[in-house]
Enzyme design. Structure first.
Site, PDB file in Angstrom:
ATOM      1  CD  GLU A 274      -2.840  -1.149   0.016  1.00 17.96           C
ATOM      2  OE1 GLU A 274      -3.150  -0.086  -0.539  1.00 17.96           O
ATOM      3  OE2 GLU A 274      -3.197  -2.263  -0.405  1.00 17.96           O
ATOM      4  CD1 TRP A 277      -1.225  -0.468  -3.963  1.00 14.83           C
ATOM      5  CD2 TRP A 277      -1.635   0.700  -5.834  1.00 14.83           C
ATOM      6  NE1 TRP A 277      -1.735  -1.331  -4.912  1.00 14.83           N
ATOM      7  CE2 TRP A 277      -1.996  -0.638  -6.066  1.00 14.83           C
ATOM      8  CE3 TRP A 277      -1.794   1.623  -6.871  1.00 14.83           C
ATOM      9  CZ2 TRP A 277      -2.523  -1.078  -7.283  1.00 14.83           C
ATOM     10  CZ3 TRP A 277      -2.313   1.187  -8.087  1.00 14.83           C
ATOM     11  CH2 TRP A 277      -2.671  -0.148  -8.285  1.00 14.83           C
ATOM     12  CD1 TRP A 306     -18.400  13.111 -17.781  1.00 16.61           C
ATOM     13  CD2 TRP A 306     -18.821  11.119 -16.864  1.00 16.61           C
ATOM     14  NE1 TRP A 306     -17.228  12.396 -17.794  1.00 16.61           N
ATOM     15  CE2 TRP A 306     -17.454  11.180 -17.241  1.00 16.61           C
ATOM     16  CE3 TRP A 306     -19.303   9.945 -16.269  1.00 16.61           C
ATOM     17  CZ2 TRP A 306     -16.568  10.106 -17.038  1.00 16.61           C
ATOM     18  CZ3 TRP A 306     -18.418   8.886 -16.067  1.00 16.61           C
ATOM     19  CH2 TRP A 306     -17.082   8.975 -16.455  1.00 16.61           C
ATOM     20  CG  ASN A 341      -8.262   1.335  -0.041  1.00 19.87           C
ATOM     21  OD1 ASN A 341      -8.185   2.324  -0.773  1.00 19.87           O
ATOM     22  ND2 ASN A 341      -8.033   0.104  -0.470  1.00 19.87           N
ATOM     23  CD1 TRP A 359     -13.780  10.522 -14.401  1.00 22.57           C
ATOM     24  CD2 TRP A 359     -12.276  11.355 -12.971  1.00 22.57           C
ATOM     25  NE1 TRP A 359     -12.772  11.101 -15.148  1.00 22.57           N
ATOM     26  CE2 TRP A 359     -11.833  11.616 -14.299  1.00 22.57           C
ATOM     27  CE3 TRP A 359     -11.485  11.788 -11.911  1.00 22.57           C
ATOM     28  CZ2 TRP A 359     -10.640  12.292 -14.580  1.00 22.57           C
ATOM     29  CZ3 TRP A 359     -10.294  12.458 -12.189  1.00 22.57           C
ATOM     30  CH2 TRP A 359      -9.882  12.703 -13.504  1.00 22.57           C
ATOM     31  CD1 TRP A 382     -11.445  10.238  -6.016  1.00 21.09           C
ATOM     32  CD2 TRP A 382     -13.277   9.573  -7.138  1.00 21.09           C
ATOM     33  NE1 TRP A 382     -12.521  10.290  -5.156  1.00 21.09           N
ATOM     34  CE2 TRP A 382     -13.657   9.899  -5.823  1.00 21.09           C
ATOM     35  CE3 TRP A 382     -14.249   9.129  -8.028  1.00 21.09           C
ATOM     36  CZ2 TRP A 382     -14.971   9.793  -5.375  1.00 21.09           C
ATOM     37  CZ3 TRP A 382     -15.565   9.021  -7.589  1.00 21.09           C
ATOM     38  CH2 TRP A 382     -15.912   9.348  -6.267  1.00 21.09           C
TER      39      TRP A 382
HETATM   40  P1  FAD Z   1      -3.386   1.611   5.400  1.00 15.51           P
HETATM   41  O1  FAD Z   1      -4.142   0.498   4.772  1.00 15.51           O
HETATM   42  O2  FAD Z   1      -2.881   1.397   6.765  1.00 15.51           O
HETATM   43  O3  FAD Z   1      -2.164   1.940   4.416  1.00 15.51           O
HETATM   44  C1  FAD Z   1      -0.986   2.622   4.860  1.00 15.51           C
HETATM   45  C2  FAD Z   1      -0.731   3.881   4.072  1.00 15.51           C
HETATM   46  O4  FAD Z   1      -0.495   3.579   2.708  1.00 15.51           O
HETATM   47  C3  FAD Z   1      -1.912   4.856   4.068  1.00 15.51           C
HETATM   48  O5  FAD Z   1      -1.922   5.644   5.231  1.00 15.51           O
HETATM   49  C4  FAD Z   1      -1.660   5.656   2.803  1.00 15.51           C
HETATM   50  O6  FAD Z   1      -0.708   6.674   3.018  1.00 15.51           O
HETATM   51  C5  FAD Z   1      -1.043   4.619   1.875  1.00 15.51           C
HETATM   52  N1  FAD Z   1      -2.066   4.009   1.025  1.00 15.51           N
HETATM   53  C6  FAD Z   1      -2.864   2.959   1.326  1.00 15.51           C
HETATM   54  N2  FAD Z   1      -3.633   2.626   0.274  1.00 15.51           N
HETATM   55  C7  FAD Z   1      -3.323   3.486  -0.717  1.00 15.51           C
HETATM   56  C8  FAD Z   1      -3.775   3.650  -2.048  1.00 15.51           C
HETATM   57  N3  FAD Z   1      -4.684   2.850  -2.599  1.00 15.51           N
HETATM   58  N4  FAD Z   1      -3.278   4.675  -2.774  1.00 15.51           N
HETATM   59  C9  FAD Z   1      -2.328   5.488  -2.260  1.00 15.51           C
HETATM   60  N5  FAD Z   1      -1.863   5.370  -1.005  1.00 15.51           N
HETATM   61  C10 FAD Z   1      -2.333   4.387  -0.234  1.00 15.51           C
HETATM   62  N6  FAD Z   1      -5.305   8.111   0.373  1.00 15.51           N
HETATM   63  C11 FAD Z   1      -4.855   9.267   0.865  1.00 15.51           C
HETATM   64  O7  FAD Z   1      -3.881   9.274   1.641  1.00 15.51           O
HETATM   65  N7  FAD Z   1      -5.441  10.451   0.530  1.00 15.51           N
HETATM   66  C12 FAD Z   1      -6.501  10.514  -0.323  1.00 15.51           C
HETATM   67  O8  FAD Z   1      -6.989  11.614  -0.626  1.00 15.51           O
HETATM   68  C13 FAD Z   1      -7.017   9.290  -0.844  1.00 15.51           C
HETATM   69  N8  FAD Z   1      -8.104   9.280  -1.655  1.00 15.51           N
HETATM   70  C14 FAD Z   1      -8.564   8.089  -2.160  1.00 15.51           C
HETATM   71  C15 FAD Z   1      -9.660   8.085  -3.034  1.00 15.51           C
HETATM   72  C16 FAD Z   1     -10.137   6.900  -3.577  1.00 15.51           C
HETATM   73  C17 FAD Z   1     -11.311   6.915  -4.520  1.00 15.51           C
HETATM   74  C18 FAD Z   1      -9.497   5.683  -3.252  1.00 15.51           C
HETATM   75  C19 FAD Z   1      -9.999   4.387  -3.823  1.00 15.51           C
HETATM   76  C20 FAD Z   1      -8.419   5.670  -2.386  1.00 15.51           C
HETATM   77  C21 FAD Z   1      -7.926   6.862  -1.832  1.00 15.51           C
HETATM   78  N9  FAD Z   1      -6.829   6.879  -0.943  1.00 15.51           N
HETATM   79  C22 FAD Z   1      -6.365   8.079  -0.462  1.00 15.51           C
HETATM   80  C23 FAD Z   1      -6.089   5.643  -0.638  1.00 15.51           C
HETATM   81  C24 FAD Z   1      -6.536   4.872   0.618  1.00 15.51           C
HETATM   82  O9  FAD Z   1      -7.921   4.674   0.591  1.00 15.51           O
HETATM   83  C25 FAD Z   1      -6.147   5.541   1.938  1.00 15.51           C
HETATM   84  O10 FAD Z   1      -4.786   5.894   1.891  1.00 15.51           O
HETATM   85  C26 FAD Z   1      -6.356   4.603   3.119  1.00 15.51           C
HETATM   86  O11 FAD Z   1      -7.701   4.209   3.207  1.00 15.51           O
HETATM   87  C27 FAD Z   1      -5.933   5.283   4.399  1.00 15.51           C
HETATM   88  O12 FAD Z   1      -6.164   4.470   5.500  1.00 15.51           O
HETATM   89  P2  FAD Z   1      -4.979   3.854   6.357  1.00 15.51           P
HETATM   90  O13 FAD Z   1      -4.026   4.926   6.733  1.00 15.51           O
HETATM   91  O14 FAD Z   1      -5.591   3.046   7.443  1.00 15.51           O
HETATM   92  O15 FAD Z   1      -4.290   2.915   5.267  1.00 15.51           O
END
Ligand code: FAD
Length: 471
Positions: A274, A277, A306, A341, A359, A382
């Site tokens: 993650e 990502w 859209w 997420n 979107w 997105w």
């Molecule tokens: P954990 O699962 O503990 O992951 C650890 C860290 O990895 C997160 O804190 C984050 O920094 C990073 N991370 C995890 N998943 C992703 C991912 N898919 N993409 C990029 N980084 C990731 N994340 C944001 O930080 N800011 C946003 O504005 C954001 N918008 C999103 C919009 C959509 C439509 C989607 C599908 C995902 C988005 N995410 C965003 C990614 C992700 O959903 C969140 O980072 C995550 O839910 C944060 O929770 P956590 O810290 O418990 O994540």
């Protein structure tokens, strides 16, 4: 000499490249700076809860810096252009010789930094650092020297490069001189909301990171997709504004799970994935700056017609679509500023594929509500869900919101927590409560589904097909 450190998305004193470099010479005076730009924040739709979180962390940073003998200057001006003028003034007033900052990679921020360098040169030297990522943009490339467009090969290359080592975590600089007086930081000219679920401060972030890596990372693979369990790290708000560095995350994970890179099926590796990502999406906005300008990566998707209708967009925003998992998720976002997420994927897919709404409207709404709002991750997420991005879900693969709910919230624990109107619905019917109500002959205080999923699916496929064929 007097050195200036400009704090932006890096509100911490541990492992901060710019701060460490500014403090290298023990005899130099060091001043810190933060610039609030409320008009710019408004243009970027920054959430009030994120502004509140920035403010609290700034106050905490001011204390930590004071203990190091570093005073914090605060400037409030409209936008990035004004910030360049104000910083020049501040530099002149304090006789600054060098300014240090960690790079931000979005288009507007890069332009601002170029403008600053041009304005200060040649009298004041700007030192910019790659600090926000494990590996800097443009450093993980295909054999042809291009940015990867597919995540998995990017990740594989990333893993091989990271094993050669990364910049070490930098310790907190040594204290210098007397403790400065703490001057009051004026209120931001921007709406502020409290952030009760996410206490401010580096120590809080470090503590959460430690607990997660020690107690929950091993089971992350098993639990990460179940919103009711709340087993992800919830570190995103801290990472988004740099209260914690991603190197701290990586190193802590390695300390608790030293072999994780050799075990791709482990919970620890899945969590690391993650973080990659996050890197991928940041590398992408540098390689393809049009992503910062509301452009899709796949050009032909510009042609999708859209649905301009307002009522269903509002129903989605308010969590009143009649699809329980979507509504629960949107209410979690509206009430806490954070969303799990899996639910971000489900709600984004619902807006685009079930309601056929652009979107970019969803992207904007998320940023205006999220405490962890981050352009690269949000845009990447997105565009993934909308099938308009690199390596995104193909447009013909459409989530069924009811099936998703059944899979990831089987007993409806999460739904019941956020949609109290459904408290009494039997477990078996929690994802189709209107059918239950019909059987019971009662009326629920909960909307009927605003679209029929099967019909919506057909419409969306048609709309994408027409755009793809340029019709
Ligand atoms: P954990 O699962 O503990 O992951 C650890 C860290 O990895 C997160 O804190 C984050 O920094 C990073 N991370 C995890 N998943 C992703 C991912 N898919 N993409 C990029 N980084 C990731 N994340 C944001 O930080 N800011 C946003 O504005 C954001 N918008 C999103 C919009 C959509 C439509 C989607 C599908 C995902 C988005 N995410 C965003 C990614 C992700 O959903 C969140 O980072 C995550 O839910 C944060 O929770 P956590 O810290 O418990 O994540």
């Amino acid at each position: 000499a007097t050195q200036l450190v400009w704090f932006r998305n890096d509100l911490r004193i541990t492992d901060n490249s710019a701060l460490s470099a500014a403090c290298r010479c023990a005899d130099d005076k060091v001043i810190a700076l933060f610039v609030a730009t409320p008009e710019q924040w408004k243009n970027h739709n920054m959430a009030a809860i994120q502004a509140g979180f920035i403010r609290s962390n700034l106050l905490s940073l001011q204390h930590s810096l004071a203990a190091l003998g570093i005073p914090l200057e605060f400037i409030q001006c409209d936008d990035f252009d004004a910030s360049v003028v104000e910083i020049k003034r501040l530099c002149d007033r304090h006789g600054i010789s060098d300014i240090y900052y960690n790079k931000q990679y979005q288009v507007n921020e890069l332009r601002r930094d170029r403008q600053l360098e041009a304005t200060l040169s040649p009298d004041i030297i700007c030192h910019a650092f790659d600090d926000a990522l494990l590996l800097p943009p443009n450093s993980v490339l295909t054999g042809n020297g291009d940015m990867y467009q597919i995540f998995t090969p990017f990740r594989n290359r990333f893993v091989s490069q990271i094993q050669q080592g990364i910049q070490p975590v930098r310790p907190v600089p040594k204290a210098r001189g007397d403790k400065p007086e703490l001057t009051a930081i004026p209120e931001f000219n921007y709406p502020i909301l409290p952030h009760d679920d996410f206490p401010a401060g580096e120590q809080e972030a470090i503590q959460r990171l430690r607990t997660f890596c020690r107690e929950r990372a091993a089971d992350y693979l098993k639990h990460r997709d179940i919103p009711a369990l709340d087993m992800t790290s919830r570190l995103s708000p801290y990472l988004a504004i740099g209260v914690l560095s991603v190197r701290q995350c990586y190193n802590r994970l390695l300390a608790e799970h030293p072999d994780f890179l050799s075990h791709p099926d482990s919970g620890a590796f899945t969590w690391f994935n993650e973080l990659v990502w996050r890197e991928f999406y940041h590398h992408l906005i540098v390689a393809y700056p049009q992503l910062c300008k509301h452009r899709p990566f796949i050009e032909w998707t510009q042609g999708v017609q859209w649905n301009p209708e307002e009522a269903s967009f509002i129903a989605w925003c308010e969590g009143k679509t009649g699809y329980p998992i979507v509504d629960a998720a949107m209410r979690q976002l509206n009430q806490t500023g954070w969303m799990h997420n899996r639910l971000r994927m489900i709600t984004a897919s619902f807006l685009v594929k079930d309601l056929l709404i652009d979107w970019r409207r969803g992207e904007r709404y998320f940023i205006s509500r999220l405490i962890d709002g981050d352009l690269a991750a949000n845009n990447g997420g997105w565009q993934w869900a909308a099938s308009t991005g690199t390596d995104s879900a193909p447009y013909f693969r459409i989530f069924n919101p009811t099936t998703q709910g059944k899979r990831f919230d089987p007993q409806g624990h999460f739904i019941r927590q956020w949609v109290p109107e459904l408290q009494e619905v039997a477990e078996k019917w929690i994802h189709t409560p209107h059918l239950w109500a019909e059987k019971q002959g009662i009326e629920l205080d909960y909307p009927q589904p605003i679209v029929d999923h099967s019909q919506a699916r057909i419409n969306t496929l048609n709309a994408f097909e027409m755009a793809r064929k340029g019709m």
